[in-house]
Scaffold this active site. Structure first.
Site: not given
Length: 442
Positions: A68, A362
């Site tokens: 990510c 994330h």
């Protein structure tokens, strides 16, 4: 004190006396915790309408990998390329940066093993290294180190492979190689071999890892041609490009102009100080991972300034907290867990960091924000999980959610005050390798 039969009987009796418990039990066992506790009013407050909403193109998909942080960084560049070159769709190769990250992380790991080579295996730092020699995750300064050294290429030039899209098998065997390499290097240290002999052996180990990565991901390109058509259907071809020359022509962003800002309201991290994390990095000799810690009001002001200037914002958060993947809503009130169970599970942000309840997991991209009467109310988020989640891949974060579960943004130096720049440029305070601010975004 041990659990006794009498304690269990008391709890069971108390539970059965409350009719609400039976109703809640039926609902949760049938529908699950989140579906039962979901606050439907939150949806009405999380519409995809923003006072600042930057164009981005379609969302990307990291699939079954922890890239990510790469996707988020390359997406910010993609937004610029789409506008500058009038392209309808385009992606940079995330697999290309993935290859070099794995290779550089292997060297980084070996260097840390050598630095701790005379410590016992039970030493906390050695155990920390061996627990996870490398993984997919990373941070902003780590992608900067990769790009400055290796450049970037279009996805069409170095496409996805099975092992880049689903990285579990690759990570399994790469970590086996690294742990075996650690054994070899530590044995040489025990045998009092010379630095030259040890480094020569490390070079052999890295040669094996390069071969493993090339077979798994494909050998990365050195020179390539790039063809494209713009929105006006005009054809272009750029010949004999290198990854670095492609970056210079098509991205052209001075990465030295960006700084990482964090919000960590714990007692051990005073605001307006810079921090780094021991043993955290990927490229030996690359950019140091470094942050400036500020309060949340200033944190959001800096993010808003960059969005107002027309530029999207890389950010790191704890995406699994108070979020609904299907609807793409991230809001602190989305699940009434306390009300459902009549329990108190909430902590404040500092307590969650101190007690291991939350950290950055994330990275995504802020592409919009809603500002009403000078105050931010919600944020538009470009994720990298494909178009099937959220609103065609986009999420909405409430302002309160940003306060509680966002930990890092990357903004231009020009948005910082002189005092902030001085604090950032100062010698950073070194945090322990296992500090929550050293977590990697996956």
């Amino acid at each position: 004190m041990k659990i006794t039969k009498e304690m269990i009987e008391t709890s069971k009796s108390t539970y059965k006396k409350c009719a609400k418990n039976r109703l809640a039990e039926n609902a949760v066992t049938t529908n699950g915790i989140h579906q039962t506790a979901k606050n439907w009013e939150t949806s009405a407050e999380s519409t995809q309408v923003f006072s600042i909403d930057l164009p981005t193109g379609e969302v990307a998909n990291q699939k079954q990998s922890g890239r990510c942080w790469m996707f988020a960084a390359l997406n910010t560049f993609r937004h610029k390329i789409l506008q500058d070159f009038k392209l309808k769709e385009f992606e940079l190769s995330q697999s290309y940066t993935f290859f070099w990250d794995k290779y550089e992380k292997s060297n980084w790991f070996f260097e840390q093993i050598l630095a701790t080579g005379k410590s016992e295996l039970t030493d906390r730092k050695v155990a920390f290294l061996l627990q996870t020699p490398q993984q997919d995750g990373g941070q902003w300064d780590m992608i900067v180190s990769l790009i400055e050294k290796y450049g970037v290429v279009p996805k069409s030039v170095y496409p996805e492979s099975t092992s880049s899209s689903a990285s579990a098998e690759l990570n399994k065997y790469l970590n086996k190689l690294l742990r075996k390499g650690a054994l070899v290097l530590r044995t040489l240290i025990e045998e009092n071999k010379s630095t030259e002999e040890i480094q020569a052996k490390k070079a052999e180990l890295l040669d094996e890892i390069y071969r493993f990565l090339s077979i798994s991901l494909g050998n990365p390109p050195e020179v390539f041609d790039f063809e494209y058509r713009n929105e006006d259907n005009e054809y272009f071809i750029e010949r004999n490009m290198t990854p670095k020359s492609f970056y210079e022509k098509f991205v052209g962003v001075d990465l030295g102009e960006y700084v990482s800002i964090i919000n960590a309201p714990t007692k051990d991290k005073p605001y307006n100080k810079s921090y780094t994390v021991e043993m955290l990095g990927n490229v030996v000799g690359g950019k140091q991972v470094k942050y400036l810690n500020v309060d949340m009001k200033e944190f959001k002001r800096l993010a808003t300034r960059q969005l107002e200037s027309g530029e999207t914002v890389w950010f790191g958060c704890d995406v699994g907290q108070s979020s609904d993947r299907k609807s793409g809503i991230m809001a602190t009130g989305i699940y009434d867990i306390d009300g459902l169970f009549e329990l108190e599970v909430e902590m404040n942000k500092a307590e969650r960091l101190d007690y291991g309840e939350s950290l950055m997991t994330h990275a995504m991209v802020l592409t919009g924000v809603n500002v009403v009467d000078g105050e931010t109310t919600k944020w538009k988020v470009e994720n990298s999980w494909g178009k099937e989640v959220g609103e065609k891949g986009f999420f909405v974060a409430s302002d309160k959610w940003m306060d509680e579960f966002t930990y890092q943004i990357v903004v231009r130096r020009s948005f910082l005050s002189e005092e902030q720049l001085k604090a950032f440029d100062a010698e950073p305070i070194v945090l322990a390798p296992w500090d929550p601010m050293g977590s990697l975004a996956n």
